[in-house]
Design a protein around this motif. Structure first.
Motif, mmCIF file in Angstrom:
data_model
loop_
_atom_site.group_PDB
_atom_site.id
_atom_site.type_symbol
_atom_site.label_atom_id
_atom_site.label_comp_id
_atom_site.label_asym_id
_atom_site.label_seq_id
_atom_site.Cartn_x
_atom_site.Cartn_y
_atom_site.Cartn_z
ATOM 1 N N THR A 61 -16.171 4.694 -84.196
ATOM 2 C CA THR A 61 -16.051 4.011 -82.902
ATOM 3 C C THR A 61 -16.363 4.962 -81.751
ATOM 4 O O THR A 61 -17.108 4.613 -80.833
ATOM 5 N N VAL A 62 -15.805 6.152 -81.804
ATOM 6 C CA VAL A 62 -16.055 7.135 -80.752
ATOM 7 C C VAL A 62 -17.522 7.563 -80.777
ATOM 8 O O VAL A 62 -18.133 7.753 -79.717
ATOM 9 N N ALA A 63 -18.104 7.693 -81.949
ATOM 10 C CA ALA A 63 -19.510 8.065 -82.060
ATOM 11 C C ALA A 63 -20.412 7.006 -81.420
ATOM 12 O O ALA A 63 -21.405 7.339 -80.764
ATOM 13 N N MET A 64 -20.075 5.732 -81.598
ATOM 14 C CA MET A 64 -20.877 4.667 -80.983
ATOM 15 C C MET A 64 -20.759 4.711 -79.462
ATOM 16 O O MET A 64 -21.749 4.523 -78.751
ATOM 17 N N ILE A 65 -19.564 4.969 -78.952
ATOM 18 C CA ILE A 65 -19.382 5.067 -77.497
ATOM 19 C C ILE A 65 -20.181 6.239 -76.943
ATOM 20 O O ILE A 65 -20.855 6.125 -75.913
ATOM 21 N N VAL A 66 -20.136 7.366 -77.627
ATOM 22 C CA VAL A 66 -20.882 8.547 -77.183
ATOM 23 C C VAL A 66 -22.391 8.285 -77.245
ATOM 24 O O VAL A 66 -23.135 8.753 -76.383
ATOM 25 N N ALA A 67 -22.842 7.520 -78.219
ATOM 26 C CA ALA A 67 -24.273 7.223 -78.343
ATOM 27 C C ALA A 67 -24.768 6.349 -77.196
ATOM 28 O O ALA A 67 -25.925 6.455 -76.790
ATOM 29 N N PHE A 68 -23.913 5.497 -76.648
ATOM 30 C CA PHE A 68 -24.298 4.639 -75.524
ATOM 31 C C PHE A 68 -24.156 5.341 -74.170
ATOM 32 O O PHE A 68 -24.652 4.839 -73.159
ATOM 33 N N ALA A 69 -23.498 6.480 -74.103
ATOM 34 C CA ALA A 69 -23.094 7.094 -72.847
ATOM 35 C C ALA A 69 -24.140 7.923 -72.084
ATOM 36 O O ALA A 69 -23.993 8.064 -70.879
ATOM 37 N N PRO A 70 -25.188 8.495 -72.675
ATOM 38 C CA PRO A 70 -25.983 9.484 -71.938
ATOM 39 C C PRO A 70 -26.621 9.006 -70.639
ATOM 40 O O PRO A 70 -26.488 9.670 -69.617
ATOM 41 N N ILE A 71 -27.303 7.892 -70.641
ATOM 42 C CA ILE A 71 -27.999 7.452 -69.432
ATOM 43 C C ILE A 71 -27.002 7.063 -68.329
ATOM 44 O O ILE A 71 -27.162 7.503 -67.183
#
Length: 96
Positions: free
Chosen positions: A72-82
């Motif tokens: 779950t945290v990995a998915m949130i981090v994957a969406f976060a950069p832009i």
């Protein structure tokens, strides 16, 4: 054995990296034209490259979190950069 990132996260990170590189190229050309072709300063280059650097760092962090079974945290981090890069640029005054 640790699992690899799902394909959709790799595609998401790839799209975000492509978008960040597009912003870098567009910003580079606009800044270069405003400066009448002179070489950009280190500060300009860092501001322009920060979204791409953020995508790379968040991708590495997402991969590490996925291998540690924190999906779950990995998915949130994957969406976060832009969104994080845009927020950073707005707060620094680079984007109004």
């Amino acid at each position: 054995m640790p699992s690899r990132l799902p394909v959709w996260i790799m595609v998401l990170l790839g799209l975000q990296l492509a978008l960040a590189l597009f912003f870098f190229a567009f910003g580079w050309s606009m800044t270069s034209s405003i400066r009448l072709g002179r070489t950009l300063s280190l500060e300009d280059t860092v501001y322009l490259a920060s979204p791409a650097l953020g995508v790379v760092l968040c991708g590495m962090l997402a991969s590490l979190l996925w291998r540690r079974e924190q999906h779950t945290v990995a998915m949130i981090v994957a969406f976060a950069p832009i969104p994080l890069a845009l927020a950073m640029l707005v707060l620094s005054g680079a984007v109004i």
